[in-house]
Design a protein around this motif. Sequence first.
Motif, PDB file in Angstrom:
ATOM      1  N   UNK A 195      -1.898  -8.017  -3.025  1.00 10.87           N
ATOM      2  CA  UNK A 195      -3.208  -8.369  -3.579  1.00 10.87           C
ATOM      3  C   UNK A 195      -3.632  -9.779  -3.184  1.00 10.87           C
ATOM      4  N   UNK A 196      -2.971 -10.361  -2.185  1.00 11.54           N
ATOM      5  CA  UNK A 196      -3.310 -11.733  -1.792  1.00 11.54           C
ATOM      6  C   UNK A 196      -4.751 -11.797  -1.295  1.00 11.54           C
ATOM      7  N   UNK A 197      -5.393 -12.884  -1.642  1.00 12.00           N
ATOM      8  CA  UNK A 197      -6.786 -13.079  -1.253  1.00 12.00           C
ATOM      9  C   UNK A 197      -7.773 -12.662  -2.331  1.00 12.00           C
ATOM     10  N   UNK A 198      -7.326 -11.939  -3.338  1.00 11.83           N
ATOM     11  CA  UNK A 198      -8.213 -11.556  -4.449  1.00 11.83           C
ATOM     12  C   UNK A 198      -8.243 -12.695  -5.456  1.00 11.83           C
ATOM     13  N   UNK A 199      -9.394 -12.958  -6.014  1.00  8.18           N
ATOM     14  CA  UNK A 199      -9.489 -14.043  -6.991  1.00  8.18           C
ATOM     15  C   UNK A 199      -9.000 -13.611  -8.367  1.00  8.18           C
ATOM     16  N   UNK A 200      -9.066 -12.325  -8.675  1.00  5.61           N
ATOM     17  CA  UNK A 200      -8.614 -11.837  -9.983  1.00  5.61           C
ATOM     18  C   UNK A 200      -7.744 -10.590  -9.815  1.00  5.61           C
ATOM     19  N   UNK A 201      -6.536 -10.730  -9.268  1.00  5.23           N
ATOM     20  CA  UNK A 201      -5.683  -9.555  -9.051  1.00  5.23           C
ATOM     21  C   UNK A 201      -5.277  -8.858 -10.341  1.00  5.23           C
ATOM     22  N   UNK A 202      -5.321  -9.554 -11.488  1.00  5.39           N
ATOM     23  CA  UNK A 202      -4.939  -8.935 -12.759  1.00  5.39           C
ATOM     24  C   UNK A 202      -5.836  -7.747 -13.100  1.00  5.39           C
ATOM     25  N   UNK A 203      -7.062  -7.735 -12.595  1.00  5.05           N
ATOM     26  CA  UNK A 203      -7.946  -6.597 -12.850  1.00  5.05           C
ATOM     27  C   UNK A 203      -7.452  -5.341 -12.147  1.00  5.05           C
ATOM     28  N   UNK A 204      -6.635  -5.496 -11.131  1.00  4.59           N
ATOM     29  CA  UNK A 204      -6.165  -4.361 -10.360  1.00  4.59           C
ATOM     30  C   UNK A 204      -4.749  -3.938 -10.732  1.00  4.59           C
ATOM     31  N   UNK A 205      -4.071  -4.746 -11.497  1.00  4.29           N
ATOM     32  CA  UNK A 205      -2.732  -4.393 -11.987  1.00  4.29           C
ATOM     33  C   UNK A 205      -2.671  -4.722 -13.475  1.00  4.29           C
ATOM     34  N   UNK A 206      -3.150  -3.832 -14.329  1.00  6.31           N
ATOM     35  CA  UNK A 206      -3.144  -4.101 -15.773  1.00  6.31           C
ATOM     36  C   UNK A 206      -1.729  -4.369 -16.284  1.00  6.31           C
ATOM     37  N   UNK A 207      -1.629  -5.190 -17.312  1.00  7.39           N
ATOM     38  CA  UNK A 207      -0.334  -5.583 -17.868  1.00  7.39           C
ATOM     39  C   UNK A 207       0.483  -4.360 -18.273  1.00  7.39           C
ATOM     40  N   UNK A 208       1.725  -4.352 -17.855  1.00 10.48           N
ATOM     41  CA  UNK A 208       2.651  -3.301 -18.244  1.00 10.48           C
ATOM     42  C   UNK A 208       2.639  -2.065 -17.353  1.00 10.48           C
ATOM     43  N   UNK A 209       1.622  -1.909 -16.513  1.00  8.14           N
ATOM     44  CA  UNK A 209       1.533  -0.729 -15.657  1.00  8.14           C
ATOM     45  C   UNK A 209       2.453  -0.891 -14.454  1.00  8.14           C
ATOM     46  N   UNK A 210       2.958   0.217 -13.966  1.00  9.72           N
ATOM     47  CA  UNK A 210       3.714   0.223 -12.717  1.00  9.72           C
ATOM     48  C   UNK A 210       3.052   1.240 -11.790  1.00  9.72           C
ATOM     49  N   UNK A 211       3.655   1.484 -10.645  1.00  2.00           N
ATOM     50  CA  UNK A 211       3.035   2.324  -9.621  1.00  2.00           C
ATOM     51  C   UNK A 211       3.991   3.403  -9.166  1.00  2.00           C
ATOM     52  N   UNK A 212       3.448   4.512  -8.681  1.00  2.23           N
ATOM     53  CA  UNK A 212       4.214   5.549  -7.992  1.00  2.23           C
ATOM     54  C   UNK A 212       3.449   5.910  -6.723  1.00  2.23           C
ATOM     55  N   UNK A 213       4.111   6.570  -5.817  1.00  2.00           N
ATOM     56  CA  UNK A 213       3.447   7.035  -4.596  1.00  2.00           C
ATOM     57  C   UNK A 213       2.584   8.254  -4.934  1.00  2.00           C
ATOM     58  N   UNK A 214       1.357   8.280  -4.445  1.00  2.00           N
ATOM     59  CA  UNK A 214       0.506   9.464  -4.601  1.00  2.00           C
ATOM     60  C   UNK A 214       0.969  10.549  -3.640  1.00  2.00           C
ATOM     61  N   UNK A 215       1.430  10.139  -2.477  1.00  3.54           N
ATOM     62  CA  UNK A 215       1.989  11.056  -1.478  1.00  3.54           C
ATOM     63  C   UNK A 215       2.847  10.227  -0.520  1.00  3.54           C
ATOM     64  N   UNK A 216       3.478  10.884   0.402  1.00  3.59           N
ATOM     65  CA  UNK A 216       4.359  10.191   1.345  1.00  3.59           C
ATOM     66  C   UNK A 216       3.565   9.239   2.239  1.00  3.59           C
ATOM     67  N   UNK A 217       4.151   8.102   2.607  1.00  3.27           N
ATOM     68  CA  UNK A 217       3.475   7.189   3.528  1.00  3.27           C
ATOM     69  C   UNK A 217       3.185   7.881   4.863  1.00  3.27           C
ATOM     70  N   UNK A 218       2.043   7.576   5.443  1.00  4.49           N
ATOM     71  CA  UNK A 218       1.660   8.121   6.748  1.00  4.49           C
ATOM     72  C   UNK A 218       1.968   7.066   7.807  1.00  4.49           C
ATOM     73  N   UNK A 219       2.738   7.459   8.807  1.00  7.07           N
ATOM     74  CA  UNK A 219       3.153   6.517   9.854  1.00  7.07           C
ATOM     75  C   UNK A 219       2.578   6.977  11.187  1.00  7.07           C
TER      76      UNK A 219
END
Length: 183
Positions: A81-105
């Motif tokens: 999220x580097x370069x964003x002025x307010x990254x907290x809006x994109x990662x709410x407190x306590x939330x984590x992430x999972x993959x929606x699908x496999x990475x595309x290479x």
Amino acid sequence: MATFPTLHPSSRTFTPGRHPHSEIPTLKGLQSRVRTSNVILDQQLRLSFLGLTESEMLSVRSHYVGQRGRFLSFTIPDSLLSGMTTPAYFTPAGYSWIYANAPQVEDIPCAQRYNVSVELVTVPPEGANINGAEFTIRVTLATVTPLAQTITISFAAGATSVESPGFDLTITASLAAGAASGA
């Protein structure tokens, strides 16, 4: 909890999530809505990485395999999220992430580089009320004296691990004397 590899994306797309609710049509053709959760679900973050080295591409692939695909949640580093002025809006407190699908290479053979696309989805904080939780407790009292009891039920903490986090919960119910009724 594992952390996504520290890479700088070439592009990011964030899609806000949804607040779970039920829509109930009425006989008049109107609609009532009932909120069924206190969290936001399905926030998405699509990331594109252009020109990664083989080791960088393999770090994403290894992370995906280590998280067992969509199974285990993880945190994301600030570099995503580097370069964003307010990254907290994109990662709410306590939330984590999972993959929606496999990475595309995408392999770029002439340059020995790789373009990688990843889509992540948020997971609500542990202990969040997602579509409710229900415990049924049945109490039978042996005496017929006026009822004035306090009952405490404890769910003890279990062995914790990433796959099956333990919990510690105490429920206290006070039953006051009143008119008897049969059920």
